[in-house]
Design a protein around this motif. Structure first.
Motif, mmCIF file in Angstrom:
data_model
loop_
_atom_site.group_PDB
_atom_site.id
_atom_site.type_symbol
_atom_site.label_atom_id
_atom_site.label_comp_id
_atom_site.label_asym_id
_atom_site.label_seq_id
_atom_site.Cartn_x
_atom_site.Cartn_y
_atom_site.Cartn_z
ATOM 1 N N GLU A 1 -0.569 48.173 29.469
ATOM 2 C CA GLU A 1 -0.632 49.639 28.480
ATOM 3 C C GLU A 1 -0.044 49.169 27.257
ATOM 4 O O GLU A 1 0.061 50.446 26.534
ATOM 5 N N GLY B 1 -4.025 50.749 30.937
ATOM 6 C CA GLY B 1 -3.173 51.746 31.063
ATOM 7 C C GLY B 1 -1.819 51.459 31.959
ATOM 8 O O GLY B 1 -1.545 50.327 32.169
ATOM 9 N N SER C 1 -3.031 54.873 35.182
ATOM 10 C CA SER C 1 -3.270 56.103 34.399
ATOM 11 C C SER C 1 -3.394 55.885 32.711
ATOM 12 O O SER C 1 -2.308 54.886 32.455
ATOM 13 N N ALA D 1 -5.845 56.675 28.895
ATOM 14 C CA ALA D 1 -6.240 58.052 28.530
ATOM 15 C C ALA D 1 -7.381 59.085 29.162
ATOM 16 O O ALA D 1 -7.079 59.882 29.097
ATOM 17 N N GLY D 2 -7.941 58.452 29.980
ATOM 18 C CA GLY D 2 -9.050 59.249 31.060
ATOM 19 C C GLY D 2 -8.371 59.567 32.157
ATOM 20 O O GLY D 2 -6.979 59.504 32.423
ATOM 21 N N PRO D 3 -8.966 59.939 33.152
ATOM 22 C CA PRO D 3 -8.638 60.385 34.552
ATOM 23 C C PRO D 3 -7.912 58.934 35.112
ATOM 24 O O PRO D 3 -8.544 57.893 34.945
ATOM 25 N N SER D 4 -6.988 59.146 35.951
ATOM 26 C CA SER D 4 -6.538 58.050 36.419
ATOM 27 C C SER D 4 -7.368 57.359 37.578
ATOM 28 O O SER D 4 -7.733 58.121 38.147
ATOM 29 N N GLU D 5 -7.059 56.184 37.895
ATOM 30 C CA GLU D 5 -8.182 55.461 38.828
ATOM 31 C C GLU D 5 -7.036 54.712 40.173
ATOM 32 O O GLU D 5 -5.836 54.369 39.555
#
Ligand code: FAD
Ligand code: NAD
Length: 476
Positions: free
Chosen positions: A35, A120, A137, A139-143
């Motif tokens: 991150e 992230g 997690s 910048a975008g949606p977490s995976e």
């Protein structure tokens, strides 16, 4: 998009990135969650060590030493330098360029080894069909990704003092202390440990008046007692670092003029006024929001992930390495653990020899050691012999104007096995390698004494110290 890996490392410092490369070499499908962002907001690999630790500190060390050499050590060579100045902006730009080269180098190595960088924050989220779930997690949606094995390599961060907020302008941890925009006239440092001494010395060489407040009544408690004495003499009496031992820190206040530190020394109330303050009182493990509680990963009372000698945590297929686990907070210790864990996962039988990990403090002169100190041997009742030899009578050291320090070899009184080697020298970080090899091979002092060392070289002092173990040093 969710993916399945053989192993996911959380953290790309020296422990994580080296472990990931070794795992990829062994044929595993590897991902690393990282991150870190640079001050410009760019994602970066390499962790504390490359971004705000080992690498930038050594770049500034070299610049400040070069400046000091020009100011104080050229005249003896018959070289006159008038009006030497330095440009701190350029010095910092050089440091940043070195950091960028190193961190980009890891990106290259990841591509070469087909390692996926998941940008992230990583968190252990539970179990899925393919093994452990790691939520990332950013910048975008977490995976959520899955991995048969997870290696926690989340490193450490500076420990703060209660009630002393770090703004990295007036009150600084290692991040701010490596990025001052101007040389403070008066620099205060709390903690005479490794960072306090290394960075305190950098800013002293660049012109700051440095005062170090240390809580303990002793100096460099982990070092050998002869090293403690020699270092104290050199840093305080000769180089002018003002180190105050046994200081009890009270209120720390910031204002327009700088920082005021109230402290108690020998029962008396004292005040230190400085323009900038560095707080270097140790580091704490990064286990915040790691999902440890959610999955039952055991942490100790200080927040370190609990592991065995092979870095196995209490959870099956979950390992932890580097600063986030017990042992010295050193980059090379984390690297060795990374390699060990990758090889364990591959079914091999590696181990780390924690008794032969070198320590280096990059002051000037440097301090390095491996193995046990004299006071440790005494306390443990181990019978020992000792040989010590100074650099002051070594021809190469004289030629290089690097005569400070000594080598001290401690060997078992009966078997002659080397138990510890302690070096104070301008090149201690390089010289200690011979001692590490010797200890790994369980060499005797006699072995080093009988090896040919090039002449003239600083390494001859190691041989002389080994000879001195049996009172037969040749040049003294
Ligand atoms: P780190 O290098 O701290 O890396 C951990 C990484 O994990 C970080 O990038 C962090 O962003 C990431 N991370 C943490 N949590 C998460 C998460 N949940 N999700 C995603 N990413 C996460 N050691 C030496 O051996 N020699 C030296 O000369 C030396 N000099 C130093 C100088 C300074 C000023 C400092 C501060 C330290 C120095 N050290 C030195 C110590 C060395 O930096 C550490 O021992 C080393 O960096 C530890 O490596 P690591 O991989 O365990 O952790
Ligand atoms: P440190 O543990 O080396 O030193 C901290 C010092 O602060 C100690 O002397 C301690 O007694 C003192 N202290 C603690 N609380 C205090 C208080 N309230 N008031 C005054 N003094 C106090 O920690 P560091 O210098 O912050 O460095 C952290 C770690 O980073 C090191 O232990 C080392 O593992 C790693 N590091 C390594 C290198 C290297 O290998 N050359 C360089 C920098 C950092």
């Amino acid at each position: 998009m969710s993916q399945a890996f053989d192993v996911v490392f959380i953290g790309s410092g020296p422990a994580g990135y080296i472990g990931a490369i070794r795992a990829a070499q062994l044929g595993m499908r590897v991902a690393v969650v990282e991150e870190w962002k640079t001050p410009a907001g760019e994602a970066a690999l390499g962790g504390t060590c490359l971004n705000v630790g080992c690498i930038p500190s050594k770049a500034l060390l070299a610049s400040s030493e070069a400046y000091e050499k020009v100011l104080h050590h050229m005249a003896d060579h018959g070289i006159a330098v008038a009006g030497a100045t330095f440009d701190l902006g350029k010095m910092m730009a050089r440091k940043e360029a070195i950091v960028a080269k190193m961190t980009k180098g890891i990106e290259f190595l990841f591509k070469k080894n087909r390692i996926t960088w998941l940008k992230g924050h990583g968190r252990l989220a539970g179990k899925g069909a393919h093994g452990w779930q790691v939520e990332v997690s950013g910048a975008g949606p977490s995976e959520v990704h899955e991995a048969k094995y997870v290696v926690v390599a989340t490193g450490s961060k500076a420990r703060g003092l209660p009630g002393v907020p770090v703004d990295n302008v007036l009150v600084n941890d290692n991040i701010g202390a490596l990025a001052f925009k101007e040389v403070p006239k008066r620099l205060g440092v709390i903690g005479a440990g490794v960072i306090g001494l290394e960075l305190g010395s950098v800013w002293r060489r660049l012109g700051a008046k440095v005062t170090v407040l240390e809580a303990l009544p002793t100096f460099l408690a982990a070092a050998d007692e002869s090293v403690q004495k020699e270092a104290w003499k050199i840093f305080t009496k000769r180089q002018g670092l003002d180190i105050r031992l046994g200081a009890k820190i009270g209120k720390v206040e910031t204002g327009k003029k700088g920082v005021t530190v109230q402290y108690e020394l020998d029962g008396k109330a004292e005040t230190l006024e400085c323009d900038r303050l560095i707080v270097s009182v140790g580091r704490v493990p990064n286990t915040d929001n790691l999902g440890a509680e959610a999955v039952g990963l055991k942490l100790d009372s200080r927040g370190f992930v609990e592991v065995d000698a092979h870095c196995r945590s209490n959870l099956p297929n979950v390992f932890a390495i580097g600063d986030v686990v017990r042992g010295p907070m050193l980059a090379h210790k984390g690297e060795e653990e990374g390699v060990m864990v990758a090889e364990l996962i591959a079914g091999q039988k590696p181990h780390v020899n924690y008794d032969a990990i070198p320590w280096v403090i990059y002051t000037s002169p440097e301090i390095a050691w491996v193995g046990r100190t004299e006071q440790e041997l005494r306390a443990a009742g181990v019978p020992y012999k000792l040989g010590q030899f100074p650099f002051a009578v070594n021809g190469r050291a004289l030629g290089q104007d690097e005569t400070d320090g000594f080598v001290k070899v401690l060997a078992h009184a009966k078997t002659d096995e080397i138990l510890g080697v302690h070096i104070v020298s301008s090149q201690a970080s390089e010289l200690i390698a011979e001692a590490v090899v010797a200890m790994e091979f369980r060499a005797a002092a006699e072995d080093i004494a009988r090896i040919t060392h090039a002449h003239p070289s600083l390494s001859e002092v190691i041989r002389e110290a080994a000879l001195a173990v049996d009172k037969r040093a040749l040049n003294m």
